[in-house]
Design an enzyme around this catalytic site. Structure first.
Site, mmCIF file in Angstrom:
data_model
loop_
_atom_site.group_PDB
_atom_site.id
_atom_site.type_symbol
_atom_site.label_atom_id
_atom_site.label_comp_id
_atom_site.label_asym_id
_atom_site.label_seq_id
_atom_site.Cartn_x
_atom_site.Cartn_y
_atom_site.Cartn_z
ATOM 1 N N TYR A 96 9.524 37.525 -26.036
ATOM 2 C CA TYR A 96 9.928 37.936 -27.387
ATOM 3 C C TYR A 96 8.775 38.525 -28.196
ATOM 4 O O TYR A 96 8.969 38.918 -29.349
ATOM 5 C CB TYR A 96 10.481 36.739 -28.163
ATOM 6 C CG TYR A 96 11.705 36.096 -27.551
ATOM 7 C CD1 TYR A 96 12.888 36.820 -27.396
ATOM 8 C CD2 TYR A 96 11.690 34.770 -27.136
ATOM 9 C CE1 TYR A 96 14.019 36.233 -26.851
ATOM 10 C CE2 TYR A 96 12.822 34.171 -26.585
ATOM 11 C CZ TYR A 96 13.974 34.916 -26.441
ATOM 12 O OH TYR A 96 15.096 34.330 -25.895
ATOM 13 N N HIS A 101 12.440 40.717 -34.058
ATOM 14 C CA HIS A 101 12.510 39.408 -34.719
ATOM 15 C C HIS A 101 11.130 38.750 -34.835
ATOM 16 O O HIS A 101 10.976 37.784 -35.589
ATOM 17 C CB HIS A 101 13.447 38.493 -33.933
ATOM 18 C CG HIS A 101 14.399 37.723 -34.786
ATOM 19 N ND1 HIS A 101 14.701 38.048 -36.094
ATOM 20 C CD2 HIS A 101 15.139 36.594 -34.516
ATOM 21 C CE1 HIS A 101 15.576 37.177 -36.577
ATOM 22 N NE2 HIS A 101 15.849 36.293 -35.646
ATOM 23 N N TYR A 147 11.016 27.968 -32.184
ATOM 24 C CA TYR A 147 12.026 29.028 -32.152
ATOM 25 C C TYR A 147 12.537 29.267 -33.573
ATOM 26 O O TYR A 147 12.479 28.407 -34.441
ATOM 27 C CB TYR A 147 13.167 28.738 -31.171
ATOM 28 C CG TYR A 147 12.709 28.829 -29.735
ATOM 29 C CD1 TYR A 147 12.671 30.055 -29.086
ATOM 30 C CD2 TYR A 147 12.279 27.699 -29.048
ATOM 31 C CE1 TYR A 147 12.235 30.156 -27.770
ATOM 32 C CE2 TYR A 147 11.835 27.792 -27.738
ATOM 33 C CZ TYR A 147 11.814 29.027 -27.113
ATOM 34 O OH TYR A 147 11.351 29.127 -25.821
ATOM 35 N N ASN A 149 15.356 29.543 -35.228
ATOM 36 C CA ASN A 149 16.393 28.799 -35.942
ATOM 37 C C ASN A 149 15.940 27.421 -36.416
ATOM 38 O O ASN A 149 16.657 26.776 -37.184
ATOM 39 C CB ASN A 149 17.636 28.648 -35.063
ATOM 40 C CG ASN A 149 18.303 29.982 -34.791
ATOM 41 O OD1 ASN A 149 17.854 31.027 -35.273
ATOM 42 N ND2 ASN A 149 19.372 29.972 -34.017
ATOM 43 N N ASN A 203 18.336 33.385 -40.019
ATOM 44 C CA ASN A 203 18.402 31.994 -39.591
ATOM 45 C C ASN A 203 17.093 31.235 -39.799
ATOM 46 O O ASN A 203 17.102 30.025 -40.058
ATOM 47 C CB ASN A 203 18.806 31.910 -38.118
ATOM 48 C CG ASN A 203 20.253 32.295 -37.890
ATOM 49 O OD1 ASN A 203 21.092 32.160 -38.793
ATOM 50 N ND2 ASN A 203 20.572 32.797 -36.702
#
Length: 284
Positions: A96, A101, A147, A149, A203
């Site tokens: 990622y 993001h 992460y 969230n 989120n």
């Protein structure tokens, strides 16, 4: 008798003894007596010097120990207060690292590099962090490794960690927090500073607001554009095409905005400068 004393005390006692002997000599000279002191005078001077030096050592030792203990206690303290906690949002896995993001991580990595800071892990915080004094403020950088969230969990733990360092006389809350994150509803590269508001569907912000029980923390939005296709897939994909080529400029502008934020006392003035549609802190 002096051989059992520390060397510094022996030197001090000798100096004291010499002063006593000079007094004896002056008294002898003024009365036109012999200039050589008697053995009794020398013994008395040595005794007085030894006793005085031991008294001085005994009274100064506790304060030196206290100072040492205080120094040890303060070595892990932040350099100054009030401070600022800057949080970059993203996902920890390498796959990622260059996705849309993770632009918050990218900005903090560049900002840490600019200031020569190295990331380290604080066991209880579930994140990577580094701290330094910048522009007269204690600045803490945090990259949650929970992460996206669950970003709020890492931040809440880190806040407790900083409060512990600061001590009971200092309160730190949302006003000391700045979140750097990606934002869909802004053109790519556009920066916007806000001091409150909803999560806007993000989120990571939703998790932070849940843990802080507040919406009044500061946030620096970095625009990534909203796609026509699936949003969830879009934000987890790397930047592509023109956006990839322009990404270094966007990150550089965001770091400049962070520097302005830390240097300027009035957040309103910073907002006026950063939030201009065309300006120094926007992609040209």
């Amino acid at each position: 008798q002096f051989s059992v004393l520390p060397v510094n005390l022996v030197s001090f006692a000798r100096c004291k003894m010499l002063r006593q002997l000079r007094k004896v000599l002056r008294r002898a000279g003024s009365s036109r007596q012999a200039c050589r002191p008697t053995p009794q005078d020398a013994e008395r001077a040595a005794t007085v010097a030894c006793v005085d030096s031991v008294k001085s050592y005994a009274t100064s030792a506790p304060s030196a120990k206290k100072a040492k203990r205080a120094g040890n206690k303060q070595k892990d303290m932040p350099p100054s207060w009030p401070g600022c906690i800057i949080v970059g949002l993203g996902n920890p896995d390498a796959k990622y690292s260059r996705t849309r993001h993770n632009v918050g991580f990218m900005v903090l990595d560049e900002f840490a590099k600019r200031n020569g800071l190295k990331w380290s892990t604080v066991k209880t915080t579930r994140g990577l962090s580094c701290s330094s004094e910048l522009y007269g403020r204690a600045v803490h950088l945090l990259k949650p490794t929970t992460y996206m969230n669950l970003s709020g969990e890492s931040l809440s733990k880190y806040l407790r960690h900083v409060r512990k360092l600061a001590g009971p006389g200092y309160t730190i809350g949302p006003d000391n927090v700045l979140i750097v994150h990606d934002f869909l509803d802004q053109p790519f590269g556009q920066l916007k500073l806000k001091t409150s508001g909803s999560a806007g569907g993000h989120n990571g912000l939703r998790s932070i607001q849940l843990k802080l029980s507040s919406m009044t923390y500061h946030r620096l939005r970095v625009g990534i554009d909203r796609p026509d296709a699936d949003v969830a897939r879009y934000v987890l994909q790397p930047f592509s095409g023109t956006h990839r080529a322009q990404l270094p400029d966007v990150i550089n502008n965001a770091c400049n905005a962070l520097e302005l934020y830390l240097q300027t006392e009035s957040v309103a003035n910073v907002m006026n400068e950063i939030n201009q549609k065309t300006g120094t802190y926007q992609l040209q």
